[in-house]
Every structure is written in C-alpha cells, then in structure tokens.
Design a protein around this motif. Sequence first.
Motif, short mmCIF file in Angstrom:
data_model
loop_
_atom_site.label_atom_id
_atom_site.label_comp_id
_atom_site.label_asym_id
_atom_site.label_seq_id
_atom_site.Cartn_x
_atom_site.Cartn_y
_atom_site.Cartn_z
N LEU A 1 112.33 95.54 34.84
CA LEU A 1 111.87 96.79 35.45
C LEU A 1 113.01 97.36 36.26
N VAL A 2 113.35 98.63 35.99
CA VAL A 2 114.39 99.32 36.75
C VAL A 2 113.74 100.46 37.53
N VAL B 1 113.50 92.42 38.27
CA VAL B 1 113.43 93.76 38.83
C VAL B 1 114.81 94.16 39.33
N ILE B 2 115.28 95.32 38.91
CA ILE B 2 116.51 95.92 39.44
C ILE B 2 116.08 97.16 40.22
N HIS B 3 116.24 97.10 41.53
CA HIS B 3 115.68 98.12 42.42
C HIS B 3 116.78 99.08 42.90
N THR B 4 116.94 100.20 42.19
CA THR B 4 117.95 101.20 42.58
C THR B 4 117.35 102.38 43.34
N ALA B 5 116.02 102.51 43.34
CA ALA B 5 115.38 103.68 43.93
C ALA B 5 115.61 103.73 45.44
N PHE C 1 115.01 89.39 41.58
CA PHE C 1 114.99 90.71 42.22
C PHE C 1 116.41 91.06 42.65
N ILE C 2 116.93 92.17 42.11
CA ILE C 2 118.29 92.65 42.44
C ILE C 2 118.16 93.98 43.14
N VAL D 1 123.82 94.47 35.75
CA VAL D 1 123.48 93.70 34.55
C VAL D 1 123.95 92.25 34.70
N LEU D 2 125.15 92.08 35.23
CA LEU D 2 125.68 90.73 35.44
C LEU D 2 124.86 89.96 36.47
N ALA D 3 124.40 90.66 37.51
CA ALA D 3 123.56 90.02 38.51
C ALA D 3 122.24 89.57 37.88
N ALA D 4 121.69 90.39 36.99
CA ALA D 4 120.45 90.01 36.29
C ALA D 4 120.68 88.77 35.43
#
Length: 373
Positions: A7-8, A79-83, A120-121, A234-237
């Motif tokens: 989820l982004v 979860v990649i949280h950029t918001a 969670f990133i 992406v690498l962190a994920a």
Amino acid sequence: MPGWSCLVTGAGGFLGQRVVCMLTQEEELQEIRALDKVFRPETREEFAKLQTKAKVTLLEGDILDAQYLRRACQGISVVIHTAAIIDVMGDIPRETIMDVNLKGTQNLLEACVQASVPAFIYTSSVEVAGPSSYKEIIVNGTEEEQRENTSSHPYPYSKKMVEKAVLAANGRTLKDGGTLHTCSLRPMYIYGEGSQFLSYIIINALKNNAILTYTGKFSIANPVYVSNGAWAHVLAARGLRDPKKSPNIQGQFYYISDDTPHQSFCDLVYHLSKDWGLRLYSGWIPPPPLLYWLGFLLEVVSFLLRPIYNYQPPFTRHLITVSNTVFTFSYKKAQRDLGYEPLVSWEEAREKTSEWIGSLVQQHKGTLNTKIQ
C-alpha cells in the motif's frame, strides 16, 4: 520473498507516483494499492498504462478516516507512507498540518497493527534535522550525529513528531501475533519533472524575466532526484521483508541524497533551466539576516490583516532559513544497510528535468521550436 502486496499512501503525489511506478518492476509483487484523497485524471491515465503483472488498485480515501485505512490495509505486506501536507510558506493552518501529518500517521500505524501488516516505511524529511537557524552550517552530516530541528514551524515540527512515532512503533505486536517493523527515510529537497515547487519557480521566472534568488542564493544543498528518492523506498521495502537485512534496518532512519552536485538552490534551478534562456536575477539581494527580519515583518503584516484580508507574504522566516543555509548530508548509511546506489546520474536527471522545464516554457510563452539562444 514470495507473493507480497504493498500500500502506497500519497500515491498521486510527486514522489508517491514514482514509488508506485518503480514497484511495478518488483518480482513476486501481486498487488499495489495506491491511496490518495483524490487522483487527478492524468494520474489515473498514467497508472492505467503501467506495464506490470501486479494488480494496481486505486483507492480514494481520507487518511483521517481510521476505518477506511483499516480496510485498505487488509492483506497488505508493506506500507509505504508518503502522504503529508508540505508547507514552507505558512499558508496552511497548524491544526490541519498536525491532523494530517501526525494524527493521520497514527491512524495508519494502528491500521497496520489491526490488519497485521508487518512492514512500515515512512517518508520523513531532512527538515527533521534542521536547519533550525539560517546561521547553521552542516556539511556531509550523518545519522550518528542525531540532529534535531528546534523550529516551532508546523511542517518540520510535525515531521519530527511523526518520525518519532513511527520509529517508536517498531516492535509493536500485531493482531495476529507478528511484529511490526518500521524505518524512516529522510530525503533531501526532491527535484525532477513534475515538481510543483519547481513549476512555481519557473513560472515566476518567466513572469519576471529572471529566476528570483532571494530564496536560495546563499545556500549549499544536496538535492535528490525524484526517481532516486523513490528507489530508496523500494529498497527499504525489500530490506524490511528480508530476514537477513531486516534487523539492521528496523527502527532506523536514513538520509537519502544522490550525486547531484552540492550547490545553491538558485544554481540548481539555473542548471536545470538555462537551456531555455532562463537566467538568474543579477540585482542586489539582501543578506540572510536582513531577509529573515523582512520575513518576520511580512508575517506580522499578514497576521494583522488576517481579520479583513488573507495576505500571503512572498517569503517567510522559515523559507529563508531552509533555503539559505549550508546543509548537506551523506547517504552512506543507506548505501550500507539498504544497498542504496542512485539509479539516475546527475547528467541524466538534469537532462530529463530540463526537458520537462522546456515544456513549461512552451506552455507559458507559446510554442518554441528552438531553444532560446
């Protein structure tokens, strides 16, 4: 790492879109859920054209809606949280920024716990570290120095508080008995094609026949190209999902920069736009101390006029502080732990961004068949 889903949040934004596009190349990725409050038609069109085996699902929802987030997180692996709300001009009420940035992230972390999402990133910001003053000088700073912004401006304060919450959540027990693993990325100023901030500067430069330099002439910064910033996510994920790498990454934060030359913000804009005839303003520019106090006076005027008129100052003390300091950081820790190496060179990043700026110039000055000499 078989069969996973991501989820982004903030997926319709400048960085979030690049993260989604880059994730489509990941093996074994079954689904990408792209979440934003509203998607522009052109963003929907871009996502529809993606060549990927993974299912791309667009979700429109409010990050303050805890129930919606819980549903969005069901069955998700990462979860990649950029918001976030980004505000350097003080245009947005403090309460709104704190609600979206802090409360929204707390909602998302709780949704991860309830839906048993193990990774969670968080997209943090270099502003968590500072600058706290226009007098501050940091050259090739590192994570070990544990710098903290002491500014009360709502944007860096909110990012600092959110990052603390995210890293503190590392190790929480999930509903299914698993463990939540978190990490935080602190990108430098992000540039590239599609940047709203760059677009604003270029359009103003076209109106004024010069790139105004009061917000950047006296700085030294190391910006990061948007695709390189997305690649770090992406690498962190990958890292949080890899049992061999994961222990080194859990609960950690990383500065994300690339090989863009260290330079002033004004020089960066000039190098990106010079092919299209744009030049730096050559007149006298007040030094940072004078600009800072002018910013203070403008903020006072704005405050006094607020009951009768919404005056937006051309610059603020916060903008002068963040754009007129020597403030650079190394990406060696991300290189060591995440295997991060910039995908895009400075030369390629400059070329791609310059081409995009050319389209802005054509749009606002009429069709240009040849570059301005």
